[in-house]
Write a protein that holds these residues in place. Structure first.
Motif, PDB file in Angstrom:
ATOM      1  N   LEU A  66      32.632  -3.779  25.985  1.00 16.89           N
ATOM      2  CA  LEU A  66      32.007  -4.199  24.704  1.00 16.89           C
ATOM      3  C   LEU A  66      31.602  -5.852  24.397  1.00 16.89           C
ATOM      4  O   LEU A  66      30.844  -6.086  24.005  1.00 16.89           O
ATOM      5  CB  LEU A  66      32.775  -3.715  23.653  1.00 16.89           C
ATOM      6  N   ILE A  67      32.612  -6.642  24.764  1.00 17.36           N
ATOM      7  CA  ILE A  67      32.426  -7.969  24.661  1.00 17.36           C
ATOM      8  C   ILE A  67      31.482  -8.361  25.629  1.00 17.36           C
ATOM      9  O   ILE A  67      30.737  -9.142  25.023  1.00 17.36           O
ATOM     10  CB  ILE A  67      33.778  -8.811  25.232  1.00 17.36           C
ATOM     11  N   PHE A  68      31.227  -7.965  26.768  1.00  9.67           N
ATOM     12  CA  PHE A  68      30.046  -8.570  27.682  1.00  9.67           C
ATOM     13  C   PHE A  68      28.950  -7.935  27.202  1.00  9.67           C
ATOM     14  O   PHE A  68      27.734  -8.519  26.986  1.00  9.67           O
ATOM     15  CB  PHE A  68      30.314  -7.839  29.180  1.00  9.67           C
ATOM     16  N   VAL A  69      28.543  -6.609  26.463  1.00  6.96           N
ATOM     17  CA  VAL A  69      27.318  -6.227  25.757  1.00  6.96           C
ATOM     18  C   VAL A  69      27.005  -7.373  24.672  1.00  6.96           C
ATOM     19  O   VAL A  69      26.002  -7.594  24.291  1.00  6.96           O
ATOM     20  CB  VAL A  69      27.580  -4.744  25.383  1.00  6.96           C
ATOM     21  N   GLY A  70      28.269  -7.636  23.901  1.00  6.05           N
ATOM     22  CA  GLY A  70      28.121  -8.274  22.816  1.00  6.05           C
ATOM     23  C   GLY A  70      27.447  -9.889  23.214  1.00  6.05           C
ATOM     24  O   GLY A  70      26.758 -10.342  22.523  1.00  6.05           O
ATOM     25  N   LEU A  71      28.000 -10.329  24.494  1.00  2.97           N
ATOM     26  CA  LEU A  71      27.663 -11.528  24.874  1.00  2.97           C
ATOM     27  C   LEU A  71      26.099 -11.409  25.503  1.00  2.97           C
ATOM     28  O   LEU A  71      25.321 -12.455  25.295  1.00  2.97           O
ATOM     29  CB  LEU A  71      28.354 -12.293  26.096  1.00  2.97           C
ATOM     30  N   SER A  72      25.718 -10.399  25.987  1.00  5.19           N
ATOM     31  CA  SER A  72      24.312 -10.042  26.225  1.00  5.19           C
ATOM     32  C   SER A  72      23.313 -10.144  25.109  1.00  5.19           C
ATOM     33  O   SER A  72      22.231 -10.622  25.146  1.00  5.19           O
ATOM     34  CB  SER A  72      24.200  -8.779  27.051  1.00  5.19           C
ATOM     35  N   PHE A  73      23.882  -9.533  23.853  1.00  8.70           N
ATOM     36  CA  PHE A  73      23.024  -9.783  22.810  1.00  8.70           C
ATOM     37  C   PHE A  73      22.963 -11.133  22.444  1.00  8.70           C
ATOM     38  O   PHE A  73      21.943 -11.529  21.842  1.00  8.70           O
ATOM     39  CB  PHE A  73      23.689  -8.923  21.779  1.00  8.70           C
ATOM     40  N   LYS A  74      23.958 -11.819  22.472  1.00  8.63           N
ATOM     41  CA  LYS A  74      23.800 -13.366  22.223  1.00  8.63           C
ATOM     42  C   LYS A  74      22.924 -14.015  23.013  1.00  8.63           C
ATOM     43  O   LYS A  74      22.181 -14.763  22.564  1.00  8.63           O
ATOM     44  CB  LYS A  74      25.292 -14.122  22.404  1.00  8.63           C
ATOM     45  N   ALA A  75      22.735 -13.751  24.435  1.00 10.97           N
ATOM     46  CA  ALA A  75      21.909 -14.280  25.223  1.00 10.97           C
ATOM     47  C   ALA A  75      20.567 -14.033  24.943  1.00 10.97           C
ATOM     48  O   ALA A  75      19.517 -15.053  25.044  1.00 10.97           O
ATOM     49  CB  ALA A  75      22.164 -14.121  26.884  1.00 10.97           C
ATOM     50  N   ALA A  76      20.379 -12.637  24.472  1.00  9.88           N
ATOM     51  CA  ALA A  76      19.053 -12.266  23.964  1.00  9.88           C
ATOM     52  C   ALA A  76      18.436 -12.951  23.073  1.00  9.88           C
ATOM     53  O   ALA A  76      17.220 -13.420  22.926  1.00  9.88           O
ATOM     54  CB  ALA A  76      19.095 -10.835  23.857  1.00  9.88           C
ATOM     55  N   ASN A  77      19.386 -13.312  22.160  1.00 11.01           N
ATOM     56  CA  ASN A  77      19.178 -13.875  20.885  1.00 11.01           C
ATOM     57  C   ASN A  77      18.671 -15.522  21.406  1.00 11.01           C
ATOM     58  O   ASN A  77      17.618 -15.865  20.649  1.00 11.01           O
ATOM     59  CB  ASN A  77      20.284 -14.089  19.984  1.00 11.01           C
ATOM     60  N   LYS A  78      19.318 -16.141  22.159  1.00 10.91           N
ATOM     61  CA  LYS A  78      18.911 -17.460  22.438  1.00 10.91           C
ATOM     62  C   LYS A  78      17.887 -17.412  23.084  1.00 10.91           C
ATOM     63  O   LYS A  78      16.800 -18.311  23.002  1.00 10.91           O
ATOM     64  CB  LYS A  78      20.026 -18.033  23.484  1.00 10.91           C
ATOM     65  N   ALA A  79      17.185 -16.512  23.979  1.00 16.96           N
ATOM     66  CA  ALA A  79      16.167 -16.523  24.753  1.00 16.96           C
ATOM     67  C   ALA A  79      14.905 -16.332  23.838  1.00 16.96           C
ATOM     68  O   ALA A  79      13.951 -16.834  23.912  1.00 16.96           O
ATOM     69  CB  ALA A  79      16.006 -15.288  25.715  1.00 16.96           C
TER      70      ALA A  79
END
Length: 87
Positions: A66-79
């Motif tokens: 779940l933490i890694f999925v949350g980090l991927s959402f953060k990376a998508a937001n930055k992109a």
């Protein structure tokens, strides 16, 4: 209602997607840490008890996922922000 149709405001859908990504990032990140802390406490309390069952670490791995999925959402937001700035 009349003002809504007369003065049309251009709401970009990227803003709504941006807010959704921020919300999902926080939700998955916090729930991931909740699963990790809950599993560690569960293992500690089960070790203190009289019946010493083997430790079950399944929720810990789920929390890390779940933490890694949350980090991927953060990376998508930055992109998405980077794309909107360059466009």
């Amino acid at each position: 209602m009349k003002d809504k149709f007369i003065n049309k405001v251009d709401n970009a859908p990227k803003v709504e997607i941006n807010l959704l990504l921020i919300l999902l990032n926080k939700l998955f990140f916090i729930s991931g840490f909740g699963f990790i802390i809950g599993n560690i406490l569960n293992v500690l309390f089960s070790e203190m008890g009289r019946n010493r069952l083997p430790a079950n670490w399944d929720y810990l791995t789920f929390g890390v996922i779940l933490i890694f999925v949350g980090l991927s959402f953060k990376a998508a937001n930055k992109a998405l922000k980077k794309e909107s700035i360059s466009a």
